[in-house]
Design an enzyme around this catalytic site. Structure first.
Site, PDB file in Angstrom:
ATOM      1  CD  GLU A  22     -20.252  21.052 -11.736  1.00  0.00           C
ATOM      2  OE1 GLU A  22     -19.087  20.984 -12.185  1.00  0.00           O
ATOM      3  OE2 GLU A  22     -21.271  21.036 -12.454  1.00  0.00           O
ATOM      4  CE1 TYR A  54       4.835  39.354 -13.817  1.00  0.00           C
ATOM      5  CE2 TYR A  54       5.624  40.087 -15.951  1.00  0.00           C
ATOM      6  CZ  TYR A  54       5.865  39.797 -14.628  1.00  0.00           C
ATOM      7  OH  TYR A  54       7.123  39.942 -14.115  1.00  0.00           O
ATOM      8  CB  VAL A  73     -15.186  24.658 -18.934  1.00  0.00           C
ATOM      9  CG1 VAL A  73     -13.739  25.091 -19.012  1.00  0.00           C
ATOM     10  CG2 VAL A  73     -15.444  23.957 -17.616  1.00  0.00           C
ATOM     11  CD  GLU A  74     -17.167  23.829 -23.413  1.00  0.00           C
ATOM     12  OE1 GLU A  74     -17.022  22.681 -23.858  1.00  0.00           O
ATOM     13  OE2 GLU A  74     -17.697  24.056 -22.294  1.00  0.00           O
ATOM     14  CE  LYS A  99     -16.377  21.983 -13.420  1.00  0.00           C
ATOM     15  NZ  LYS A  99     -17.679  22.071 -14.130  1.00  0.00           N
TER      16      LYS A  99
END
Length: 120
Positions: A22, A54, A73-74, A99
């Site tokens: 990864e 934005y 991911v957290e 993901k």
């Protein structure tokens, strides 16, 4: 009263994950952010400088995804939340990091982590 600004489906390639492959190969991430802001100053002035731009926010979020790799991911979601809360006009943010090519080992539709962070 809380107003909201949402950016959904921001896409970027990152090198996040616990597996070496990864980190080496990278993979797509999709990010949704929803900001709690007071839009009344911008509505009154009709000036972009009185709101969260934005387009600029999207660039900051993508920079986090494309930036320094993390295992979880957290952790990535927290870094994105921190980037959003860096604008003092943002009272709170909800971040969802998808993901879509996570190494799950079975067929799936989506893997995502969502967090909510508030100022103070």
């Amino acid at each position: 009263m809380t107003d909201r600004i949402a950016l959904r489906g921001l896409r970027a390639v990152g090198h996040h994950g616990v597996y070496a492959e990864e980190r080496e190969k990278g993979q797509p991430f999709v990010v949704d952010v929803v900001l709690d802001v007071d839009t009344r100053p911008a509505a009154a002035s009709d000036e972009v400088n009185d709101t969260v731009h934005y387009g600029e926010l999207a660039l900051r979020v993508v920079a986090v995804v494309e930036g320094e790799p993390v295992n979880l991911v957290e952790t990535l979601a927290q870094r994105i939340a921190d980037a959003c809360l860096g604008d003092q006009r943002v009272d709170a943010v909800e971040v969802t990091v998808h993901k879509p090519e996570a190494p799950v080992g079975v067929e799936f539709t989506d893997v995502a982590v969502s967090i909510v962070r508030r100022r103070g």
